[in-house]
Write a protein that holds these residues in place. Structure first.
Motif, mmCIF file in Angstrom:
data_model
loop_
_atom_site.group_PDB
_atom_site.id
_atom_site.type_symbol
_atom_site.label_atom_id
_atom_site.label_comp_id
_atom_site.label_asym_id
_atom_site.label_seq_id
_atom_site.Cartn_x
_atom_site.Cartn_y
_atom_site.Cartn_z
ATOM 1 N N TYR A 290 0.862 -1.183 0.000
ATOM 2 C CA TYR A 290 0.000 0.000 0.000
ATOM 3 C C TYR A 290 0.900 1.234 0.000
ATOM 4 O O TYR A 290 1.673 1.449 0.935
ATOM 5 C CB TYR A 290 -0.874 -0.050 1.255
ATOM 6 N N LEU A 291 0.786 2.046 -1.073
ATOM 7 C CA LEU A 291 1.516 3.315 -1.172
ATOM 8 C C LEU A 291 0.496 4.444 -1.079
ATOM 9 O O LEU A 291 -0.126 4.811 -2.078
ATOM 10 C CB LEU A 291 2.272 3.400 -2.501
ATOM 11 N N PRO A 292 0.314 5.027 0.083
ATOM 12 C CA PRO A 292 -0.686 6.091 0.238
ATOM 13 C C PRO A 292 -0.166 7.429 -0.281
ATOM 14 O O PRO A 292 0.988 7.550 -0.710
ATOM 15 C CB PRO A 292 -0.907 6.133 1.749
ATOM 16 N N GLY A 293 -1.019 8.436 -0.234
ATOM 17 C CA GLY A 293 -0.637 9.763 -0.683
ATOM 18 C C GLY A 293 0.279 10.465 0.294
ATOM 19 O O GLY A 293 0.571 9.970 1.382
ATOM 20 N N GLY A 294 0.721 11.641 -0.118
ATOM 21 C CA GLY A 294 1.620 12.428 0.716
ATOM 22 C C GLY A 294 2.284 13.507 -0.105
ATOM 23 O O GLY A 294 1.669 14.126 -0.977
ATOM 24 N N TYR A 295 3.575 13.722 0.142
ATOM 25 C CA TYR A 295 4.315 14.800 -0.503
ATOM 26 C C TYR A 295 5.583 14.292 -1.199
ATOM 27 O O TYR A 295 6.687 14.747 -0.877
ATOM 28 C CB TYR A 295 4.721 15.844 0.528
ATOM 29 N N PRO A 296 5.485 13.374 -2.150
ATOM 30 C CA PRO A 296 6.718 12.940 -2.828
ATOM 31 C C PRO A 296 7.418 14.085 -3.554
ATOM 32 O O PRO A 296 8.647 14.081 -3.693
ATOM 33 C CB PRO A 296 6.216 11.877 -3.816
ATOM 34 N N GLU A 297 6.649 15.111 -3.976
ATOM 35 C CA GLU A 297 7.246 16.232 -4.706
ATOM 36 C C GLU A 297 8.187 17.055 -3.842
ATOM 37 O O GLU A 297 9.020 17.806 -4.367
ATOM 38 C CB GLU A 297 6.147 17.130 -5.286
ATOM 39 N N LEU A 298 8.073 16.935 -2.517
ATOM 40 C CA LEU A 298 8.973 17.664 -1.625
ATOM 41 C C LEU A 298 10.246 16.877 -1.320
ATOM 42 O O LEU A 298 11.127 17.380 -0.609
ATOM 43 C CB LEU A 298 8.258 18.000 -0.313
ATOM 44 N N HIS A 299 10.339 15.662 -1.851
ATOM 45 C CA HIS A 299 11.468 14.784 -1.518
ATOM 46 C C HIS A 299 12.018 14.133 -2.787
ATOM 47 O O HIS A 299 12.379 12.948 -2.784
ATOM 48 C CB HIS A 299 11.016 13.710 -0.526
ATOM 49 N N LEU A 300 12.113 14.908 -3.862
ATOM 50 C CA LEU A 300 12.499 14.349 -5.156
ATOM 51 C C LEU A 300 13.851 13.640 -5.105
ATOM 52 O O LEU A 300 13.979 12.482 -5.525
ATOM 53 C CB LEU A 300 12.543 15.457 -6.206
ATOM 54 N N ASP A 301 14.872 14.319 -4.624
ATOM 55 C CA ASP A 301 16.222 13.760 -4.673
ATOM 56 C C ASP A 301 16.349 12.515 -3.802
ATOM 57 O O ASP A 301 17.006 11.539 -4.185
ATOM 58 C CB ASP A 301 17.243 14.809 -4.241
ATOM 59 N N VAL A 302 15.713 12.538 -2.630
ATOM 60 C CA VAL A 302 15.810 11.395 -1.720
ATOM 61 C C VAL A 302 15.107 10.179 -2.322
ATOM 62 O O VAL A 302 15.643 9.059 -2.295
ATOM 63 C CB VAL A 302 15.196 11.749 -0.351
ATOM 64 N N LEU A 303 13.919 10.378 -2.883
ATOM 65 C CA LEU A 303 13.207 9.252 -3.487
ATOM 66 C C LEU A 303 13.942 8.734 -4.720
ATOM 67 O O LEU A 303 13.990 7.523 -4.966
ATOM 68 C CB LEU A 303 11.790 9.665 -3.864
ATOM 69 N N ALA A 304 14.514 9.648 -5.502
ATOM 70 C CA ALA A 304 15.256 9.226 -6.689
ATOM 71 C C ALA A 304 16.473 8.381 -6.322
ATOM 72 O O ALA A 304 16.863 7.478 -7.073
ATOM 73 C CB ALA A 304 15.686 10.443 -7.492
ATOM 74 N N ALA A 305 17.063 8.674 -5.168
ATOM 75 C CA ALA A 305 18.265 7.945 -4.742
ATOM 76 C C ALA A 305 17.942 6.701 -3.923
ATOM 77 O O ALA A 305 18.859 5.930 -3.596
ATOM 78 C CB ALA A 305 19.165 8.873 -3.918
ATOM 79 N N ALA A 306 16.683 6.462 -3.628
ATOM 80 C CA ALA A 306 16.300 5.341 -2.756
ATOM 81 C C ALA A 306 16.228 4.043 -3.560
ATOM 82 O O ALA A 306 15.153 3.476 -3.804
ATOM 83 C CB ALA A 306 14.964 5.638 -2.078
ATOM 84 N N GLN A 307 17.400 3.542 -3.956
ATOM 85 C CA GLN A 307 17.450 2.394 -4.855
ATOM 86 C C GLN A 307 16.935 1.125 -4.196
ATOM 87 O O GLN A 307 16.259 0.307 -4.844
ATOM 88 C CB GLN A 307 18.887 2.179 -5.351
ATOM 89 N N ASP A 339 8.656 19.096 -9.941
ATOM 90 C CA ASP A 339 8.026 19.910 -8.909
ATOM 91 C C ASP A 339 7.612 21.271 -9.477
ATOM 92 O O ASP A 339 7.784 21.560 -10.674
ATOM 93 C CB ASP A 339 8.927 20.057 -7.684
ATOM 94 N N LYS A 340 7.077 22.143 -8.633
ATOM 95 C CA LYS A 340 6.567 23.436 -9.092
ATOM 96 C C LYS A 340 7.674 24.366 -9.566
ATOM 97 O O LYS A 340 7.413 25.340 -10.287
ATOM 98 C CB LYS A 340 5.760 24.113 -7.975
ATOM 99 N N GLN A 341 8.887 24.099 -9.156
ATOM 100 C CA GLN A 341 10.022 24.924 -9.583
ATOM 101 C C GLN A 341 10.640 24.421 -10.890
ATOM 102 O O GLN A 341 11.628 24.970 -11.376
ATOM 103 C CB GLN A 341 11.099 24.962 -8.482
ATOM 104 N N GLY A 342 10.060 23.359 -11.460
ATOM 105 C CA GLY A 342 10.558 22.826 -12.718
ATOM 106 C C GLY A 342 11.666 21.808 -12.583
ATOM 107 O O GLY A 342 12.261 21.387 -13.584
ATOM 108 N N ARG A 343 11.971 21.387 -11.380
ATOM 109 C CA ARG A 343 13.002 20.378 -11.148
ATOM 110 C C ARG A 343 12.406 18.990 -11.333
ATOM 111 O O ARG A 343 11.422 18.636 -10.715
ATOM 112 C CB ARG A 343 13.590 20.495 -9.742
ATOM 113 N N ARG A 344 13.053 18.171 -12.170
ATOM 114 C CA ARG A 344 12.582 16.812 -12.421
ATOM 115 C C ARG A 344 13.536 15.803 -11.803
ATOM 116 O O ARG A 344 14.759 15.992 -11.789
ATOM 117 C CB ARG A 344 12.486 16.538 -13.920
ATOM 118 N N ALA A 345 12.955 14.725 -11.303
ATOM 119 C CA ALA A 345 13.751 13.610 -10.816
ATOM 120 C C ALA A 345 13.112 12.318 -11.301
ATOM 121 O O ALA A 345 11.891 12.235 -11.463
ATOM 122 C CB ALA A 345 13.840 13.615 -9.290
ATOM 123 N N ALA A 346 13.937 11.335 -11.560
ATOM 124 C CA ALA A 346 13.423 10.023 -11.936
ATOM 125 C C ALA A 346 12.738 9.388 -10.734
ATOM 126 O O ALA A 346 13.257 9.427 -9.611
ATOM 127 C CB ALA A 346 14.569 9.140 -12.419
#
Length: 437
Positions: A290-307, A339-346
């Motif tokens: 179960y992956l619920p909602g939240g704020y992944p957009e505030l944690h782009l770099d950390v989620l992208a690096a969470a291999q 995110d809203k600032q135009g920063r993209r992360a995989a």
């Protein structure tokens, strides 16, 4: 044996409109009475995740949702009755203005006998405060039996201003006090509402300061209310007995209804939590995710690096195990998130396409979703994101409002994803169908 009614003091906190300070006042009341040694149980009307986090901290007890459309009248009645058996004071924060919406706070209060406390933003106001209170109390369109227990002034300018407001009240309306404009208890906000409670290191100090301000004025207790037991309902079978469900829970995946977790446990499931932000893997032995909602957009770099987290989620999906993703969970499964600032992360790439945060609200409202062989499950949507997906939708939600915008539902094997946040108690069979291998 017939269940007996339960009694305790109770109050529904409402206002003439949104933005009047209901959450701050409800939290201050809860903390004040909790500090006086009273057992406080607290609820939030409507589909909200952020306000309940603050309210739960204030009352030092869980905050559950009450909604006559999303959960149904029997669900509301059962929650109030159970809470009244273990509480000295029961508090409910309303939604929007007192009379707003088809399932309004006024309708809920009248149906269950909850006295109403009206919070009125009194800044730049004097005797009109009394006129507003009188109007809320005597509105011709009010449902039968609605009782305005009193009013509380928010954003008061001075002691003299507070006295002027108090003197403006007509007979029969109790003055519950006033809260001044003060940064010591102001709750900060961002695009989905309040900043999450766990992100505010000084939240308890803010709540205590607001409680102190109310207690110093001789805060009255609310009236006692009698709560009838709910009608009998079919017993839940342990349809998920022996099933281990992994649930992402951290600052990026924080939007979880306590009622959803309780239902899954009542169905026999074992719940195991993990943090993708801490790069934790899906717990070993989990048969559903179960992956619920939240704020992944505030944690782009950390989620992208969470291999480790990403690889374990992908392995779970490739093994054909159930995966339910709501809103922020959906964003994390896309190929990329901007995110809203135009920063993209995989992101994790289980679903094709790109998720992009938008400058304005994209969708809001109550929705229902059809789950094959299980029927309709209700919930809500509230997001500032768009998802550009080449994958055809397997279905769409139905908005409660006739002009509401449907949300797409995406399915790949046992993966189910949508912007809709599901309220699983609205249909336990749907929970079984979504999570059972």
């Amino acid at each position: 044996m017939t269940a007996s009614p339960a009694r305790c003091r109770a109050l529904l906190v409402s206002a003439p409109a949104s933005g009047q300070g209901k959450t701050t006042v409800t939290a201050a009341l809860a903390r004040a009475w909790q500090r006086q040694g009273l057992r406080v149980r607290i609820f939030k009307t409507g589909p909200d995740f952020l306000d309940p986090m603050v309210l739960a901290r204030a009352a030092r007890s869980p905050c559950w949702q009450l909604d006559q459309w999303m959960g149904g009248e029997a669900d509301v009645q059962a929650q109030l009755w159970r809470a009244a058996q273990e509480a000295d004071v029961l508090l409910v924060e309303g939604v929007m203005g007192l009379y707003d919406g088809s399932a309004s706070s006024a309708a809920l209060a009248a149906r269950f006998g909850l006295p109403v406390l009206a919070v009125i933003n009194a800044s730049a106001m004097a005797q009109t405060f009394g006129a507003l209170a009188h109007g809320l109390a005597t509105y011709p369109g009010a449902p039968a039996g609605l009782q305005l227990a009193g009013v509380l002034a928010n954003r008061v300018g001075s002691a003299g201003h507070a006295e002027m407001l108090r003197e403006s009240l007509p007979p029969g309306i109790t003055w519950f006090g006033g809260l001044a404009r003060d940064e010591r208890w102001t709750l900060p906000e961002r695009h989905l509402g309040l900043v999450a409670a766990d992100e505010l290191d000084d939240l308890d100090a803010r709540l205590d300061a607001a409680a102190d301000a109310l207690m110093a004025q001789g805060l009255p207790l609310p009236p006692e209310v009698r709560f009838a037991p709910p009608p009998s309902s079919p017993e839940l079978t342990a349809s998920l007995a022996g099933l281990r469900i992994a649930i992402a829970r951290d600052a990026a995946f924080a939007f979880l209804y306590p009622a959803n977790l309780a239902l899954l446990q009542d169905l026999g499931a074992e719940l195991s939590f993990f943090s993708p932000l801490a790069n934790e893997a899906v717990p070993e032995g989990a048969q559903a995710l179960y992956l619920p909602g939240g704020y992944p957009e505030l944690h782009l770099d950390v989620l992208a690096a969470a291999q480790v987290a990403r690889d374990s989620v992908l392995a779970h999906h490739q093994a054909g195990r159930p995966l339910v993703a709501e809103c922020g969970g959906l964003l994390a499964l896309a190929e990329g998130l901007t995110d809203k600032q135009g920063r993209r992360a995989a992101m994790w790439g289980l679903l094709p396409g790109e998720a992009l945060m938008q400058p304005r609200l994209v969708n809001l409202g109550m929705h229902s979703v059809e789950v094959p062989a299980a029927g309709t499950v209700r919930g809500h949507t509230f997001h500032h994101a768009a998802y550009e997906c080449p994958l055809p939708a397997s279905g769409h939600s139905t908005a409660q409002r006739h002009h509401g915008r449907p949300e797409a539902v995406y399915q790949q094997g046992r993966l189910w994803a949508s912007f809709v946040h599901l309220y699983l108690p609205s249909n336990p069979a749907a929970a079984v169908a979504l999570f059972k291998p």
